[in-house]
Design a protein around this motif. Structure first.
Motif, PDB file in Angstrom:
ATOM      1  N   UNK A  67       0.819  -1.226   0.000  1.00 57.13           N
ATOM      2  CA  UNK A  67       0.000   0.000   0.000  1.00 57.13           C
ATOM      3  C   UNK A  67       0.850   1.272   0.000  1.00 57.13           C
ATOM      4  N   UNK A  68       1.602   1.509  -1.066  1.00 60.28           N
ATOM      5  CA  UNK A  68       2.341   2.781  -1.150  1.00 60.28           C
ATOM      6  C   UNK A  68       1.366   3.939  -1.318  1.00 60.28           C
ATOM      7  N   UNK A  69       1.347   4.847  -0.353  1.00 60.72           N
ATOM      8  CA  UNK A  69       0.301   5.864  -0.291  1.00 60.72           C
ATOM      9  C   UNK A  69       0.806   7.266  -0.577  1.00 60.72           C
ATOM     10  N   UNK A  70       2.106   7.432  -0.667  1.00 58.85           N
ATOM     11  CA  UNK A  70       2.643   8.770  -0.875  1.00 58.85           C
ATOM     12  C   UNK A  70       4.069   8.675  -1.395  1.00 58.85           C
ATOM     13  N   UNK A  71       4.461   9.678  -2.193  1.00 57.74           N
ATOM     14  CA  UNK A  71       5.844   9.762  -2.673  1.00 57.74           C
ATOM     15  C   UNK A  71       6.345  11.191  -2.483  1.00 57.74           C
ATOM     16  N   UNK A  72       7.630  11.315  -2.190  1.00 53.13           N
ATOM     17  CA  UNK A  72       8.278  12.620  -2.086  1.00 53.13           C
ATOM     18  C   UNK A  72       9.680  12.497  -2.664  1.00 53.13           C
ATOM     19  N   UNK A  73      10.108  13.513  -3.410  1.00 55.11           N
ATOM     20  CA  UNK A  73      11.422  13.515  -4.058  1.00 55.11           C
ATOM     21  C   UNK A  73      12.327  14.505  -3.343  1.00 55.11           C
ATOM     22  N   UNK A  74      13.601  14.132  -3.138  1.00 55.59           N
ATOM     23  CA  UNK A  74      14.508  15.086  -2.509  1.00 55.59           C
ATOM     24  C   UNK A  74      14.921  16.164  -3.510  1.00 55.59           C
ATOM     25  N   UNK A  75      15.448  17.306  -3.037  1.00 56.10           N
ATOM     26  CA  UNK A  75      15.763  18.419  -3.940  1.00 56.10           C
ATOM     27  C   UNK A  75      16.776  18.065  -5.030  1.00 56.10           C
ATOM     28  N   UNK A  76      17.686  17.160  -4.739  1.00 62.25           N
ATOM     29  CA  UNK A  76      18.685  16.769  -5.731  1.00 62.25           C
ATOM     30  C   UNK A  76      18.134  15.817  -6.779  1.00 62.25           C
ATOM     31  N   UNK A  77      16.966  15.240  -6.504  1.00 59.52           N
ATOM     32  CA  UNK A  77      16.374  14.284  -7.431  1.00 59.52           C
ATOM     33  C   UNK A  77      17.006  12.911  -7.381  1.00 59.52           C
ATOM     34  N   UNK A  78      17.829  12.658  -6.368  1.00 61.77           N
ATOM     35  CA  UNK A  78      18.544  11.389  -6.285  1.00 61.77           C
ATOM     36  C   UNK A  78      17.808  10.329  -5.479  1.00 61.77           C
ATOM     37  N   UNK A  79      16.852  10.758  -4.664  1.00 57.81           N
ATOM     38  CA  UNK A  79      16.111   9.825  -3.818  1.00 57.81           C
ATOM     39  C   UNK A  79      14.615  10.116  -3.886  1.00 57.81           C
ATOM     40  N   UNK A  80      13.840   9.041  -3.876  1.00 54.12           N
ATOM     41  CA  UNK A  80      12.384   9.137  -3.746  1.00 54.12           C
ATOM     42  C   UNK A  80      11.997   8.361  -2.493  1.00 54.12           C
ATOM     43  N   UNK A  81      11.175   8.987  -1.669  1.00 54.94           N
ATOM     44  CA  UNK A  81      10.732   8.365  -0.421  1.00 54.94           C
ATOM     45  C   UNK A  81       9.275   7.930  -0.590  1.00 54.94           C
ATOM     46  N   UNK A  82       9.036   6.637  -0.385  1.00 52.72           N
ATOM     47  CA  UNK A  82       7.723   6.038  -0.617  1.00 52.72           C
ATOM     48  C   UNK A  82       7.136   5.594   0.716  1.00 52.72           C
TER      49      UNK A  82
END
Length: 347
Positions: free
Chosen positions: A114-129
């Motif tokens: 159940x991945x409910x949200x995504x956020x990207x770091x400012x550098x674009x190197x990581x996505x947090x799910x």
């Protein structure tokens, strides 16, 4: 017999009936110090029950593309460069990676339950799910589109936001009424902050000095001092349940969507932490909200109304409603903001 998939709002805890269908939307934050604003030209909108992502040309307020994604696309985030969009597919346990030049899925990444949200770091190197089904956050390396780490957070996490320097991720845990603060250098929990009841959304201001949660259960917005990791103020006076948050590029204004009996939009002055206006959207309930790079327009998804409202932030009036967006839910915009000075129980 068909099995009913449990969602973050049905996992063994009592919630308001209309909240059962609601999910969290996260906007990718951008660094506070940037040389100039890059204009917003595209809005990316998840269509919850239609397995698609709508691409809106914001210069003409028309849908320019519709991209098939996974099942129950809840949240979308765009990297700082505007080259990739990431979609959390809540019922297929995946993240779709969108090549924004081609308007096509370039990769599909397995996520947690159940991945409910995504956020990207400012550098674009990581996505947090945010994986609400396992109370975890997956850390994706965008260079390889693989999971590089997993962080355990609170109960029923539904939303995440990255601070402007990329050093912290704030996760709203709707089941434990807390925000988990992740140290991104170690992928460990730095702090756990008690907030209002049933936080459904979290956002960070452009200076990184404040985080805000939309607390549906207590009908409040909590204001977190990120230096002390404590709630410094609570915004009250809402006439409907706070749902999602959008912050202006200056950080001076917060826009709060509501669900259920009202789809109106509340406007908060962050200097006084008071509600200064209410915008009538015309929607039964409003979902995601995002503010453009100039701060002059806000975009609000009307999930049950199949449209996106465009709001003039100077007048707090809807200027147009973009049709052809079925089940509009999560919203993310491309473009960069103006520079500014830092001023439930388990299953």
């Amino acid at each position: 017999m068909l099995a009913i998939r449990q969602t973050p709002f049905t996992r063994g805890r009592r919630v308001l009936p209309f909240v059962l269908a609601l999910v969290a939307v996260v906007l990718a934050p951008v660094p506070a110090a940037q040389a100039a604003a890059i204009p917003t030209t595209r809005a990316y909108v998840t269509n919850l029950s239609f397995r698609t992502l709508s691409v809106i040309d914001t210069t003409t307020d028309t849908v320019s593309a519709t991209i098939p994604v996974g099942v129950y696309p809840v949240s979308v985030a765009v990297n700082r460069a505007g080259t990739r969009a990431y979609v959390a597919n809540g019922l297929s346990d995946t993240v779709s990676v969108i090549d924004t030049a081609a308007n096509a899925v370039s990769a599909t990444i397995p996520a947690g339950p159940s991945p409910w949200s995504v956020a990207v770091n400012p550098a674009g190197t990581r996505v947090y799910v945010v994986n609400s089904g396992s109370d975890t956050v997956s850390v994706i390396d965008t260079s390889t589109n693989t999971i590089r780490g997993t962080v355990h957070v609170g109960a029923n996490p539904v939303s995440a936001a990255v601070n402007p320097t990329g050093t912290r991720v704030y996760v709203a845990n709707s089941g434990s009424n807390t925000v988990s603060v992740i140290d991104t250098s170690t992928n460990t929990i730095r702090a756990t902050i008690p907030v209002g009841s049933t936080p459904l959304s979290v956002a960070v201001n452009p200076a990184g000095t404040r985080a805000y949660t939309a607390d549906s259960g207590s009908v409040t917005v909590s204001v977190i001092d990120t230096a002390t990791n404590t709630v410094g103020a609570t915004v009250t006076g809402f006439t409907a349940y706070p749902y999602q948050l959008g912050i202006s590029p200056s950080g001076a204004t917060i826009y709060v969507t509501h669900a259920g009996a009202s789809g109106d939009l509340s406007v908060i002055d962050t200097a006084t932490n008071t509600i200064t206006a209410t915008v009538t959207t015309g929607f039964f309930y409003s979902a995601g909200v995002a503010v453009d790079s100039t701060g002059t327009l806000a975009y609000v998804g009307g999930n049950s109304d199949f449209g996106v409202a465009v709001i003039d932030t100077a007048t707090n009036k809807v200027t147009t409603t973009i049709p052809g967006v079925p089940g509009a839910f999560g919203i993310a915009l491309n473009g960069r903001r103006h520079a500014r000075s830092p001023d439930s129980s388990r299953r």
